[in-house]
Write a protein that holds these residues in place. Structure first.
Motif, PDB file in Angstrom:
ATOM      1  N   GLY A 121       1.220  -0.848  -0.651  1.00 27.95           N
ATOM      2  CA  GLY A 121       0.489   0.065  -0.020  1.00 27.95           C
ATOM      3  C   GLY A 121       0.799   1.200   0.075  1.00 27.95           C
ATOM      4  N   PHE A 122       2.009   1.263   0.441  1.00 30.20           N
ATOM      5  CA  PHE A 122       2.931   2.346   0.650  1.00 30.20           C
ATOM      6  C   PHE A 122       3.530   2.585  -0.489  1.00 30.20           C
ATOM      7  CE2 PHE A 122       6.916   4.306   1.207  1.00 30.20           C
ATOM      8  CZ  PHE A 122       6.876   5.151   2.180  1.00 30.20           C
ATOM      9  N   ALA A 123       4.165   1.587  -1.148  1.00 34.35           N
ATOM     10  CA  ALA A 123       4.270   2.218  -2.500  1.00 34.35           C
ATOM     11  C   ALA A 123       3.357   2.493  -4.014  1.00 34.35           C
ATOM     12  CB  ALA A 123       5.203   0.823  -2.839  1.00 34.35           C
ATOM     13  N   ILE A 124       2.421   1.964  -3.689  1.00 32.69           N
ATOM     14  CA  ILE A 124       1.138   2.870  -4.416  1.00 32.69           C
ATOM     15  C   ILE A 124       0.484   3.906  -4.489  1.00 32.69           C
ATOM     16  CG2 ILE A 124      -1.341   2.028  -4.946  1.00 32.69           C
ATOM     17  CD1 ILE A 124      -0.890  -0.703  -4.548  1.00 32.69           C
ATOM     18  N   GLN A 125       0.570   4.054  -3.074  1.00 36.67           N
ATOM     19  CA  GLN A 125       0.669   5.521  -2.152  1.00 36.67           C
ATOM     20  C   GLN A 125       1.732   6.449  -2.456  1.00 36.67           C
ATOM     21  OE1 GLN A 125      -0.489   5.745   2.042  1.00 36.67           O
ATOM     22  NE2 GLN A 125      -1.248   7.825   1.717  1.00 36.67           N
ATOM     23  N   LYS A 126       2.356   6.816  -2.535  1.00 31.19           N
ATOM     24  CA  LYS A 126       4.099   6.923  -2.750  1.00 31.19           C
ATOM     25  C   LYS A 126       3.783   7.358  -3.934  1.00 31.19           C
ATOM     26  CE  LYS A 126       8.584   7.419  -2.064  1.00 31.19           C
ATOM     27  NZ  LYS A 126       9.842   6.737  -1.104  1.00 31.19           N
ATOM     28  N   TYR A 174      -2.052  12.620  -7.317  1.00 32.58           N
ATOM     29  CA  TYR A 174      -3.502  12.489  -7.447  1.00 32.58           C
ATOM     30  C   TYR A 174      -4.103  12.069  -6.529  1.00 32.58           C
ATOM     31  CZ  TYR A 174      -2.460  11.775 -11.978  1.00 32.58           C
ATOM     32  OH  TYR A 174      -1.648  12.290 -13.313  1.00 32.58           O
ATOM     33  N   GLY A 175      -5.027  11.711  -6.201  1.00 36.15           N
ATOM     34  CA  GLY A 175      -6.095  10.721  -4.893  1.00 36.15           C
ATOM     35  C   GLY A 175      -5.967   9.591  -4.960  1.00 36.15           C
ATOM     36  N   VAL A 176      -5.980   8.566  -3.439  1.00 37.35           N
ATOM     37  CA  VAL A 176      -5.863   7.119  -3.784  1.00 37.35           C
ATOM     38  C   VAL A 176      -7.309   7.462  -2.925  1.00 37.35           C
ATOM     39  CG1 VAL A 176      -4.385   5.338  -2.803  1.00 37.35           C
ATOM     40  CG2 VAL A 176      -3.365   7.323  -4.382  1.00 37.35           C
ATOM     41  N   VAL A 177      -7.804   6.540  -3.465  1.00 38.45           N
ATOM     42  CA  VAL A 177      -9.253   6.010  -2.508  1.00 38.45           C
ATOM     43  C   VAL A 177      -8.455   5.381  -1.842  1.00 38.45           C
ATOM     44  CG1 VAL A 177     -11.021   4.795  -3.373  1.00 38.45           C
ATOM     45  CG2 VAL A 177      -9.846   6.060  -5.509  1.00 38.45           C
ATOM     46  N   ARG A 178      -9.450   5.353  -0.666  1.00 39.06           N
ATOM     47  CA  ARG A 178      -9.444   4.530   1.452  1.00 39.06           C
ATOM     48  C   ARG A 178     -10.446   3.627   0.784  1.00 39.06           C
ATOM     49  NH1 ARG A 178      -5.355   8.161   0.493  1.00 39.06           N
ATOM     50  NH2 ARG A 178      -4.543   8.656   2.132  1.00 39.06           N
ATOM     51  N   GLU A 179     -11.791   3.746   0.313  1.00 37.01           N
ATOM     52  CA  GLU A 179     -12.782   2.951   0.352  1.00 37.01           C
ATOM     53  C   GLU A 179     -13.118   1.943  -0.316  1.00 37.01           C
ATOM     54  OE1 GLU A 179     -13.885   7.398   1.341  1.00 37.01           O
ATOM     55  OE2 GLU A 179     -12.694   6.395   0.032  1.00 37.01           O
ATOM     56  N   LEU A 180     -12.041   1.516  -0.959  1.00 37.02           N
ATOM     57  CA  LEU A 180     -11.933   0.412  -2.301  1.00 37.02           C
ATOM     58  C   LEU A 180     -10.921  -0.246  -2.236  1.00 37.02           C
ATOM     59  CD1 LEU A 180     -13.773   2.530  -4.732  1.00 37.02           C
ATOM     60  CD2 LEU A 180     -15.529   0.281  -3.578  1.00 37.02           C
ATOM     61  N   MET A 220      -6.305  -5.460   0.520  1.00 36.49           N
ATOM     62  CA  MET A 220      -5.095  -5.111   0.451  1.00 36.49           C
ATOM     63  C   MET A 220      -5.375  -3.710  -0.670  1.00 36.49           C
ATOM     64  SD  MET A 220      -2.948  -7.469  -0.042  1.00 36.49           S
ATOM     65  CE  MET A 220      -1.253  -6.784  -0.605  1.00 36.49           C
ATOM     66  N   PRO A 221      -5.443  -2.767   0.880  1.00 36.15           N
ATOM     67  CA  PRO A 221      -4.840  -1.298   0.455  1.00 36.15           C
ATOM     68  C   PRO A 221      -3.761  -0.635   0.037  1.00 36.15           C
ATOM     69  CG  PRO A 221      -6.011  -1.894   3.269  1.00 36.15           C
ATOM     70  CD  PRO A 221      -4.777  -3.406   2.068  1.00 36.15           C
ATOM     71  N   ASN A 222      -4.782   0.297  -1.085  1.00 39.29           N
ATOM     72  CA  ASN A 222      -3.366   1.496  -1.806  1.00 39.29           C
ATOM     73  C   ASN A 222      -2.768   2.159  -1.201  1.00 39.29           C
ATOM     74  OD1 ASN A 222      -4.260  -0.979  -4.206  1.00 39.29           O
ATOM     75  ND2 ASN A 222      -6.146   0.515  -3.568  1.00 39.29           N
ATOM     76  N   TYR A 223      -3.205   2.056   0.151  1.00 44.28           N
ATOM     77  CA  TYR A 223      -2.276   2.900   0.926  1.00 44.28           C
ATOM     78  C   TYR A 223      -1.804   2.102   2.381  1.00 44.28           C
ATOM     79  CZ  TYR A 223      -6.707   2.436   3.614  1.00 44.28           C
ATOM     80  OH  TYR A 223      -7.278   2.717   4.205  1.00 44.28           O
ATOM     81  N   GLY A 224      -0.808   3.485   2.955  1.00 47.84           N
ATOM     82  CA  GLY A 224      -0.302   2.354   4.339  1.00 47.84           C
ATOM     83  C   GLY A 224       1.240   2.872   4.159  1.00 47.84           C
ATOM     84  N   LYS A 225       1.261   1.930   5.427  1.00 44.22           N
ATOM     85  CA  LYS A 225       3.039   2.257   6.646  1.00 44.22           C
ATOM     86  C   LYS A 225       3.775   0.942   5.684  1.00 44.22           C
ATOM     87  CE  LYS A 225       1.501   5.572   9.634  1.00 44.22           C
ATOM     88  NZ  LYS A 225       1.114   6.131  11.113  1.00 44.22           N
ATOM     89  N   ILE A 230      -3.901  -7.265  -6.721  1.00 47.34           N
ATOM     90  CA  ILE A 230      -3.254  -6.027  -6.328  1.00 47.34           C
ATOM     91  C   ILE A 230      -4.259  -5.161  -7.682  1.00 47.34           C
ATOM     92  CG2 ILE A 230      -1.779  -4.734  -6.083  1.00 47.34           C
ATOM     93  CD1 ILE A 230       0.766  -7.162  -5.096  1.00 47.34           C
ATOM     94  N   GLU A 231      -4.645  -3.397  -7.063  1.00 49.59           N
ATOM     95  CA  GLU A 231      -5.736  -2.786  -7.978  1.00 49.59           C
ATOM     96  C   GLU A 231      -5.843  -0.886  -7.352  1.00 49.59           C
ATOM     97  OE1 GLU A 231      -9.778  -3.693  -7.413  1.00 49.59           O
ATOM     98  OE2 GLU A 231      -9.789  -5.052  -6.307  1.00 49.59           O
ATOM     99  N   PRO A 232      -5.047  -0.553  -7.846  1.00 50.13           N
ATOM    100  CA  PRO A 232      -4.283  -0.153  -7.530  1.00 50.13           C
ATOM    101  C   PRO A 232      -6.019   1.548  -8.020  1.00 50.13           C
ATOM    102  CG  PRO A 232      -2.423  -0.040  -8.445  1.00 50.13           C
ATOM    103  CD  PRO A 232      -3.787  -0.626  -8.540  1.00 50.13           C
ATOM    104  N   MET A 233      -7.008   2.417  -7.204  1.00 48.80           N
ATOM    105  CA  MET A 233      -8.116   2.732  -7.723  1.00 48.80           C
ATOM    106  C   MET A 233      -7.820   4.090  -7.253  1.00 48.80           C
ATOM    107  SD  MET A 233     -10.997   0.496  -6.037  1.00 48.80           S
ATOM    108  CE  MET A 233      -9.619  -0.540  -5.561  1.00 48.80           C
ATOM    109  N   ILE A 234      -7.069   4.749  -8.643  1.00 44.39           N
ATOM    110  CA  ILE A 234      -6.430   6.267  -8.339  1.00 44.39           C
ATOM    111  C   ILE A 234      -7.641   7.496  -8.990  1.00 44.39           C
ATOM    112  CG2 ILE A 234      -4.725   7.364  -8.948  1.00 44.39           C
ATOM    113  CD1 ILE A 234      -4.010   5.223  -6.776  1.00 44.39           C
ATOM    114  N   ASN A 235      -7.419   8.574  -8.821  1.00 45.80           N
ATOM    115  CA  ASN A 235      -8.407   9.708  -9.087  1.00 45.80           C
ATOM    116  C   ASN A 235      -7.661  10.942  -9.377  1.00 45.80           C
ATOM    117  OD1 ASN A 235     -10.338   8.281  -8.105  1.00 45.80           O
ATOM    118  ND2 ASN A 235     -10.776   9.129  -6.393  1.00 45.80           N
ATOM    119  N   LEU A 236      -8.408  11.746 -10.430  1.00 46.10           N
ATOM    120  CA  LEU A 236      -6.971  12.805 -10.854  1.00 46.10           C
ATOM    121  C   LEU A 236      -7.367  13.471  -9.821  1.00 46.10           C
ATOM    122  CD1 LEU A 236      -5.793  14.037 -13.404  1.00 46.10           C
ATOM    123  CD2 LEU A 236      -7.954  15.114 -14.212  1.00 46.10           C
TER     124      LEU A 236
END
Length: 267
Positions: free
Chosen positions: A147-152, A159-165, A180-185, A200-206
């Protein structure tokens, strides 16, 4: 509870995932201005059944179709309809199939004709973030590392990283442990174990990371109505390393794209 898979089960799962890969490759040739998402959905259902599998989404949690079709500001879970795609749209297509009693499930965001440079970069960064996450799915690491790698990577571009999905484990059911969140530590969450299989499925917003849901109970939209991108792979932990069960190769063949992005993750 995490359910590790044997070598034989992982090979069966790979067959299921490749049905989805081939379906998305077929769909890639059909995504163009003027086509409706419902037309694409019907083609996908027929293709999956012709390849000895069952649509994995149709009827799952009462979802009414074979594909989740999410254009532009729709993040995920869009329901196919009779509205035609237009030049400059993007469309996230999420597909599932059941074969050998195992699920395959992955997604790709397609360009419809020519899209803006801003949107094209969103797609490129989102797909790159997927592989950044997959790189961290290895022995000794934890859920937070992915999650950290995707978020970073995504947030580096604003961009915005969706939290709810989130992504998820996958196997004989569509959604297994762990989430498997797309954010984390880094260093947080469950440790990965040999034989794990995950989507593994990033959902990323503009724009904003915030989302909202339509009254249909399915469709998720960005709160600011800016575009969103979604890319997904099925991955197994084999000999301590991430190995792709799915592939975008069929899509790239259909679109005339040359890529070596999957090479390090192939069996």
């Amino acid at each position: 509870m995490i359910i590790p898979k044997s070598e034989e089960e992982i090979e069966l799962m790979r067959e299921s995932a490749l049905v989805v890969s081939k379906t998305l490759g077929m769909i890639a040739k059909e995504v163009k201005p003027g086509v409706t998402t419902l037309e694409l959905d019907k083609k996908a259902e027929e293709f999956i059944r012709d390849h000895g599998a069952i649509p994995g989404f149709l009827g799952l949690y009462d979802f009414p179709n074979t594909l989740c079709m999410s254009p532009n500001a729709q993040v995920v879970h869009g329901i196919p309809n009779n509205k035609a795609l237009e030049e400059g749209d993007i469309i996230s297509i999420d597909c599932g199939a059941i074969k050998n009693n195992f699920y395959g499930d992955h997604a790709y965001t397609f360009e419809v004709g020519e899209v803006s440079k801003e949107v094209k970069q969103l797609l490129e960064v989102t797909k790159a973030s997927l592989y950044k996450g997959i790189e961290q799915f290895k022995q000794g690491n934890r859920i937070g590392d992915v999650g950290f790698a995707i978020q970073k990577h995504a947030e580096k571009h604003g961009y915005g990283v969706v939290r709810e999905l989130v992504g998820h484990g996958i196997g004989k059911t569509m959604h297994e442990d762990p989430e498997m969140p797309n954010y984390g530590k880094r260093g947080r969450g469950k440790r990965f174990v040999e034989g794990m299989t995950v989507a593994i499925e990033p959902m990323i917003n503009l724009g904003t990371k915030r989302v909202k849901q339509l009254p249909d109970g399915w469709t998720i939209l960005t709160a600011d109505m800016k575009p969103s991108a979604h890319f997904e792979h099925d991955v197994a932990l084999v000999n301590g390393e991430p190995k792709l069960l799915s592939t975008f190769d069929y899509i790239y063949e259909a679109l005339g794209i040359t890529s070596n992005e999957e090479n390090q993750f192939k069996f």
